[in-house]
Write an enzyme that holds these catalytic residues in place. Structure first.
Site, short mmCIF file in Angstrom:
data_model
loop_
_atom_site.label_atom_id
_atom_site.label_comp_id
_atom_site.label_asym_id
_atom_site.label_seq_id
_atom_site.Cartn_x
_atom_site.Cartn_y
_atom_site.Cartn_z
N GLY A 1 -13.84 -4.38 0.86
CA GLY A 1 -15.16 -3.84 1.18
C GLY A 1 -15.57 -2.74 0.24
N ARG B 1 0.82 -1.22 0.00
CA ARG B 1 0.00 0.00 0.00
C ARG B 1 0.85 1.26 0.00
NH1 ARG B 1 -4.84 -1.89 4.20
NH2 ARG B 1 -5.98 -3.13 2.66
N LYS C 1 -20.46 -16.85 4.65
CA LYS C 1 -21.90 -16.74 4.91
C LYS C 1 -22.67 -16.12 3.76
CE LYS C 1 -21.39 -16.35 9.96
NZ LYS C 1 -21.71 -15.55 11.15
N GLY D 1 -9.01 -9.06 0.35
CA GLY D 1 -7.75 -9.41 0.98
C GLY D 1 -7.25 -10.82 0.72
#
Length: 420
Positions: free
Chosen positions: A401, A35, A222, A378
């Site tokens: 996200g 990053r 999930k 990730g």
């Protein structure tokens, strides 16, 4: 809208929201500077054009102010190494020292503020509330923080600079002080950094102008956490490969036996609705017919292969099986645009990571054959990097996200704040 290439930085101070939320070892040394390297083109552009740079970022999730375990001072050496020059460290964000350093900053110089999340004002989340505080008290505290201290925090940050650059795609889905609110103080002097530009171009390329067939590979434990992105993707793609723990919910919803695999019975109706909607829209859903199952969630576990519809009691699905690897590979190689978010097995344990590795290798092969591939999230990125395939795919996104929310909503607070 001005851009980093057209803006005149000469004699100006640019405050840049970077994403330096990097991993550290027990000694505070940066273990992966991906990053930091990604932010270099933007920082260097400002300096080359005669400006000065003020860097701001968060690091981790500190629960209290000034928890030095999360101090950005630790990463200054890594930034200096990549930048090739001294980086001044303010040690705070709001104090007199930061203001004085910013005011004295000369063209070509770089300074860094302390961890933004040392201040509750950054996220707009009050701290110090009693554990038994009621929902009404929490709402009142949040409102008071946003209407008073947060506004002053944003105003203070903005006062340090002449222009604002957002180059932190990984946090662009947060409506925080440094990612969205500060932009209003620079109505004619706000822009995206190169990393943000590249991220948005890559994602828009996939979502708006895909070569077909267009396949999305979605992993996750999930159904509840991925259902909105699955529904959104069904409006855009030709097929979706589903992997990870959520596939056992789909199996059980159709009468399969999943042993002690992760499963959400309350999501059965949603899973069946997804199957029906996909059929109606002509979107092919690809599942692995078999699974690697284990009797324990560890590297030492006993394993065997089983049908995803007939997993023995006491065993749990942890990865796709050989038939699944074959089916996924064949499907991926038949696609021209590929989006991958989320591993198809328990990637953290090497023994259960071979399915995700086979997916990564298939994507690399498809890319070599002319497909466009976008990797986000990730674990997906970690898998590609671990296998040394980063330069074998078209683009690797820095935001998990943020990528998902952009797919779902078509915009992000940090993006909209610049475009407004």
């Amino acid at each position: 809208m001005v851009t980093i290439d057209t803006y005149d930085f000469a004699g100006k101070r640019a405050i840049i929201r970077v994403d330096f939320n990097v991993p550290l070892d027990s000694e505070g040394n940066v273990t992966d500077d991906t990053r930091i390297r990604a932010a270099m083109p933007t920082i260097k552009k400002v300096l080359e054009k005669g400006g000065a740079a003020i860097l701001m970022s968060h690091l981790g999730r500190p629960k209290k102010n000034n928890d030095m375990k999360y101090s950005l001072g630790q990463i200054v050496p890594a930034v200096e190494k990549r930048l090739g020059q001294t980086v001044l460290f303010a040690g705070d964000c709001m104090g007199d020292k930061a203001a004085e350093m910013a005011a004295a900053l000369k063209p070509g110089e770089v300074m860094m503020l302390e961890n933004l999340r040392f201040y509750a004002e950054e996220e707009g989340k009050p701290r110090g509330l009693a554990e038994d505080a009621s929902e009404e008290e929490k709402k009142a505290a949040k409102k008071a923080l946003k209407e008073g201290p947060q506004k002053e925090f944003v105003k203070r940050l903005a006062s340090y600079a002449d222009c604002y650059i957002n180059d932190a795609f990984g946090t662009a889905h947060r409506s925080h002080a440094s990612t969205a609110l500060i932009a209003k103080y620079f109505p004619n002097d706000k822009m995206f950094g190169y990393l943000m530009q590249n991220e948005l171009k890559a994602i828009d390329n996939v979502l708006q102008n895909p070569q077909r067939p267009f396949c999305a590979i979605v992993g996750g434990s999930k159904v509840s956490s991925k259902i909105t992105v699955i529904k959104s993707l069904m409006e855009r793609v030709d097929s979706i490969i589903l992997g990870g723990g959520m596939t056992y919910t789909f199996s059980a919803a159709q009468g399969g036996h999943v042993g002690k695999s992760i499963c959400e019975p309350d999501m059965f109706p949603v899973a069946l609705e997804v199957l029906k909607t996909a059929q109606e829209k002509g979107v092919k859903l690809v599942f692995s017919p078999d699974a690697l199952v284990a009797d324990d969630f560890s590297q030492e576990a006993n394993t065997q292969y089983a049908s995803v519809r007939a997993i023995p009691e006491g065993w749990e699905g942890v990865d796709i099986g050989p038939e699944g690897k074959k089916a996924f590979r064949e499907h991926i190689l038949g696609c021209k645009t590929i989006l991958w978010n989320g591993p198809v097995g328990v990637f953290e344990i090497d023994k259960f990571a071979t399915g995700s590795q086979s997916v990564a290798e298939a994507i690399a092969e498809a890319t070599q054959n002319g497909a466009y591939s976008l990797i986000g999230g990730g674990d997906s990125v970690a898998c590609v990097n671990k296998l040394g395939l980063a330069d074998k795919v078209s683009y690797i996104s820095t935001g998990g996200g943020a990528l998902l929310e952009y797919i779902e909503n078509g915009d992000l607070p940090g993006v909209a704040a610049i475009r407004e």
